[in-house]
Structures are given as C-alpha cells and as structure tokens.
Enzyme design. Structure first.
Site, mmCIF file in Angstrom:
data_model
loop_
_atom_site.group_PDB
_atom_site.id
_atom_site.type_symbol
_atom_site.label_atom_id
_atom_site.label_comp_id
_atom_site.label_asym_id
_atom_site.label_seq_id
_atom_site.Cartn_x
_atom_site.Cartn_y
_atom_site.Cartn_z
ATOM 1 N N LYS A 1 -2.175 -1.459 -3.874
ATOM 2 C CA LYS A 1 -3.041 -0.283 -3.814
ATOM 3 C C LYS A 1 -2.211 0.976 -3.894
ATOM 4 O O LYS A 1 -1.210 1.054 -3.176
ATOM 5 C CB LYS A 1 -3.797 -0.335 -2.481
ATOM 6 N N TYR B 1 -15.272 0.824 -6.838
ATOM 7 C CA TYR B 1 -16.562 1.490 -6.581
ATOM 8 C C TYR B 1 -17.493 1.332 -7.776
ATOM 9 O O TYR B 1 -18.669 1.649 -7.671
ATOM 10 C CB TYR B 1 -16.321 2.973 -6.263
ATOM 11 N N GLU C 1 7.535 -6.764 1.274
ATOM 12 C CA GLU C 1 6.306 -6.644 2.078
ATOM 13 C C GLU C 1 5.379 -7.841 1.817
ATOM 14 O O GLU C 1 4.777 -8.396 2.739
ATOM 15 C CB GLU C 1 5.566 -5.341 1.737
ATOM 16 N N SER D 1 -10.344 5.509 -4.708
ATOM 17 C CA SER D 1 -11.299 6.610 -4.862
ATOM 18 C C SER D 1 -10.882 7.606 -5.941
ATOM 19 O O SER D 1 -11.695 8.003 -6.770
ATOM 20 C CB SER D 1 -11.492 7.308 -3.520
ATOM 21 N N LYS E 1 1.105 10.076 5.508
ATOM 22 C CA LYS E 1 1.239 8.717 6.046
ATOM 23 C C LYS E 1 2.530 8.066 5.555
ATOM 24 O O LYS E 1 2.634 6.840 5.482
ATOM 25 C CB LYS E 1 -0.002 7.890 5.661
ATOM 26 N N ARG F 1 -10.845 9.929 1.817
ATOM 27 C CA ARG F 1 -10.729 10.579 3.136
ATOM 28 C C ARG F 1 -11.863 11.571 3.349
ATOM 29 O O ARG F 1 -12.286 11.794 4.481
ATOM 30 C CB ARG F 1 -9.343 11.220 3.278
ATOM 31 N N LYS G 1 0.854 -1.187 0.000
ATOM 32 C CA LYS G 1 0.000 0.000 0.000
ATOM 33 C C LYS G 1 0.887 1.233 0.000
ATOM 34 O O LYS G 1 1.712 1.423 0.890
ATOM 35 C CB LYS G 1 -0.906 -0.006 1.225
HETATM 36 C C1 PBG Z 1 -7.531 3.526 5.498
HETATM 37 C C2 PBG Z 1 -7.806 3.302 4.071
HETATM 38 C C3 PBG Z 1 -7.624 4.224 3.029
HETATM 39 C C4 PBG Z 1 -8.154 3.642 1.895
HETATM 40 C C5 PBG Z 1 -8.614 2.364 2.248
HETATM 41 N N1 PBG Z 1 -8.377 2.168 3.603
HETATM 42 C C6 PBG Z 1 -7.090 5.611 3.029
HETATM 43 C C7 PBG Z 1 -5.785 5.906 3.549
HETATM 44 O O1 PBG Z 1 -4.915 5.040 3.723
HETATM 45 O O2 PBG Z 1 -5.581 7.084 3.850
HETATM 46 C C8 PBG Z 1 -8.234 4.312 0.550
HETATM 47 C C9 PBG Z 1 -9.264 3.814 -0.384
HETATM 48 C C10 PBG Z 1 -9.578 4.702 -1.512
HETATM 49 O O3 PBG Z 1 -8.948 5.760 -1.743
HETATM 50 O O4 PBG Z 1 -10.519 4.353 -2.256
HETATM 51 N N2 PBG Z 1 -6.485 2.908 6.104
#
Ligand code: PBG
Length: 329
Positions: free
Chosen positions: A252, A317, A237, A278, A221, A207, A197
């Site tokens: 991701k 989505y 990982e 998203s 992050k 968010r 990720k």
């Molecule tokens: C939270 C999480 C996130 C997403 C899925 N789980 C956001 C982040 O890490 O800030 C993102 C999913 C998306 O953007 O569709 N840990």
C-alpha cells in the site's frame, strides 16, 4: 523487401487472437471494497472522494446487499468516530459496542456469506490522529500500542469479523494478534497484514473521510510507515509478518508501488494484495470529471496493472463499479 524475423503485431491483428494470448484477467473475485461508516443517519458524501459516502449502519446493510448480489467477496470497514469518543489512548477502538463492532455483528447476521474485514489501528480513535499510543514527544510507542491493537483485534473477532487487517505498522503485532486470536478461540479468523505500508501522501482523502486529518494536523507517520525510497526493507517486513502468522500480505499504496507487489509475489509466492488508496481513486475521478480521462478504461487498465504485477486481489473504492462493468461486458 525486408521481412522481420518475427512480427508481434500478427497476434494483435484480430480480437480473437488478442483474447487467446491474454495473460491476465480481472474478476469480481479479485475485489475488496473499503467502506466508511458513521454513527448517524443516512449517507454523508466525502468531498475529496467523489462518489464515496460515509454510511449509517442501515445504509451499510443496503450496500452490503448490493455487494452480495454483485459477487464481491469481501468488504472492509472504516469507522468515523464521534470526536467526543476520541482519546489519547484510543480506547474506543476496543469498545465491544463500538461502531465497528456493531457494524460487524449486523453484517454477519444479515449476510453471513459476505466476508467482513476490519482495520486494526488506532488512528480513527485518537485525539492526535496517530495509529498508536504516543509519548510526550509525540513518538508512537511500539509495545504498548501492540497491547492495544490486540484488544481491538480480539473485539473485532468476537463481533464476528472474518479477516483482521492491521494497518498500523507496529513491530511484532502480527504474532501478538495471532496468539491472542487463537487463545480466544478464533483460530479461523484470518489476518491480512498491511506488511509493506508506505508513509504516503496518497492517503490524504482517506484522512478526510474518517475525520482524522484534523487530529493529525501537520504531524506525519514516518517513524512507523515505510520510506517510499525502500524496496528491500519491504521484503524484510513481508518475511517477518509471514513468520508471525499473516495469512495474506498487502502492499500500500498501489499504483506507485507495483514493483513491490511484483517482488513480493515472485519472492514469497503468498496471497498478495494491493490497496488502490484514496488518492489514487480521487485522481482518476477528478480527471474523469474534467473529461481528461476515460474513467472505465483507466480503472480497468489500473486493475490489469495490479493483476500483471502479481496481486491476487485489490482493495479499491471502485469495487462495485468494476463488478458492474464486468457484468455488462
Ligand atoms: C489507517 C489507514 C489509512 C489508510 C488505511 N488505513 C491511513 C493512514 O495510514 O494514514 C489509507 C487508505 C486510503 O488512503 O485509501 N491506519
């Protein structure tokens, strides 16, 4: 007259031979549908994700019924937490009567055949919007956070979740969660790890949707999510998470990271998933709304890209829309 030794266009000449040599296909079985839920009434649209709504528990059951009818195998839940229930340590995450836990119980009672996956990370529950517990400097503390994630994961499994999906990127959390699940008797609860990720700007609309953007503010992050520059690190990982007991691994975001999906599938040959996040959704929606892109053609092409890269499934989505298109065709 010059005749090339081979003419690839020959096989593209007719629909029948294009079909015959097609290497990849898209199926409803490939889809995981991420859903946002809230503790109020009705449906609340997400401004930055046209067509996506935050669902009340009642509306969640309506959508779950549609997913069952369409043949979508799994839905993934993302709760919006009432700001009054957020805290420094995110303790609402393992409240047995929290929104996620109630939603899982209601879903499994109404549709036992529908796979229910839950996200494990503290960001929807913390006042600072980070995925874990922080020190005074704002640094996310690994081992204390893992203890919290274990409690959250077990509470989801106790509620009936079929798949636990840790999205936090803490070190060692898969082993800790696996052991705790087994000790609690949940030997068949699967783990889909967000193994690779990345610290991505494509999560912006998500968010907004879960209401953590305001909590996070200008922080990032990057001390736990991966650097987009790296690919070998992702393999490490993945290897760690598989060693620790992950049943499925995820990459991701999706489209900018298809090289990672391909490497994972080729090097490990394990169930591999990609998350069309998203921001990827919103880009296609915005361009389609302006008449700049053909939505269906682009969504299906993106799906084919995930399959070709080696993904066994995609979190998207667009899932119900794709399932409907597949039914029509
Ligand atoms: C939270 C999480 C996130 C997403 C899925 N789980 C956001 C982040 O890490 O800030 C993102 C999913 C998306 O953007 O569709 N840990």
């Amino acid at each position: 007259m010059f005749h090339p030794s081979y003419r690839p266009r020959r096989m593209r000449h007719d629909e029948f031979s294009r079909r015959l040599m097609r290497e990849n296909t898209i199926s409803t079985n490939d889809l995981i549908y991420p859903l946002f839920i809230h503790d109020g009434q009705g449906r609340i649209p997400v401004a930055s994700m046209p067509g996506v709504e935050r669902l009340s528990l009642e509306e969640l059951l309506v959508v779950a019924g549609e997913c069952v009818a369409l043949g979508i195998p799994v839905i993934d839940l993302f709760p919006v937490t009432d700001p009054a229930r957020k805290s420094l340590d995110g303790a609402e995450a393992w409240n047995p009567d929290g929104l996620a836990q109630r939603a899982v119980r209601a879903l499994k009672a109404a549709y036992p055949q529908l796979g229910v996956m839950t996200d494990v990370a503290l960001d929807p529950y913390t006042t600072h919007g980070q995925d874990g517990i922080i020190d005074e400097a704002g640094y996310v503390l690994n081992d204390i956070t893992v203890q919290a994630l274990v409690k959250q994961a077990v509470s989801h499994a106790d509620a009936g979740a079929d798949i636990i999906s840790p999205s936090d990127m803490m070190d060692g959390r898969i082993a800790a969660i696996r052991q705790a699940l087994d000790e609690a008797g949940h030997i068949n609860v699967r783990i889909m790890s967000y193994s690779a990720k990345y610290a991505s700007a494509f999560y912006g609309p998500f968010r907004d949707a879960v209401g953590s953007a305001g909590n996070l503010g200008k922080a990032d992050k990057k001390t736990y999510q991966m650097d987009p520059a790296n690919s070998d690190e992702a393999m490490r990982e993945i290897a760690l998470d598989l060693d620790e007991g992950a049943d499925m691994v995820m990459v991701k975001p999706g489209m900018p990271y298809l090289d990672i999906v391909r490497r994972v599938k080729s090097e490990f040959g394990v169930p591999t998933f990609a998350y069309q996040v998203s921001g990827e959704y919103s880009m296609i929606k915005a361009a389609a709304a302006n008449g700049w892109l053909d939505e269906k053609a682009c969504v299906m092409e993106a799906m084919m890209g995930f399959k070709r890269a080696g993904a066994d499934g995609v979190l998207t989505y667009f899932a119900p829309q794709i399932a409907r298109w597949l039914k029509e065709d």
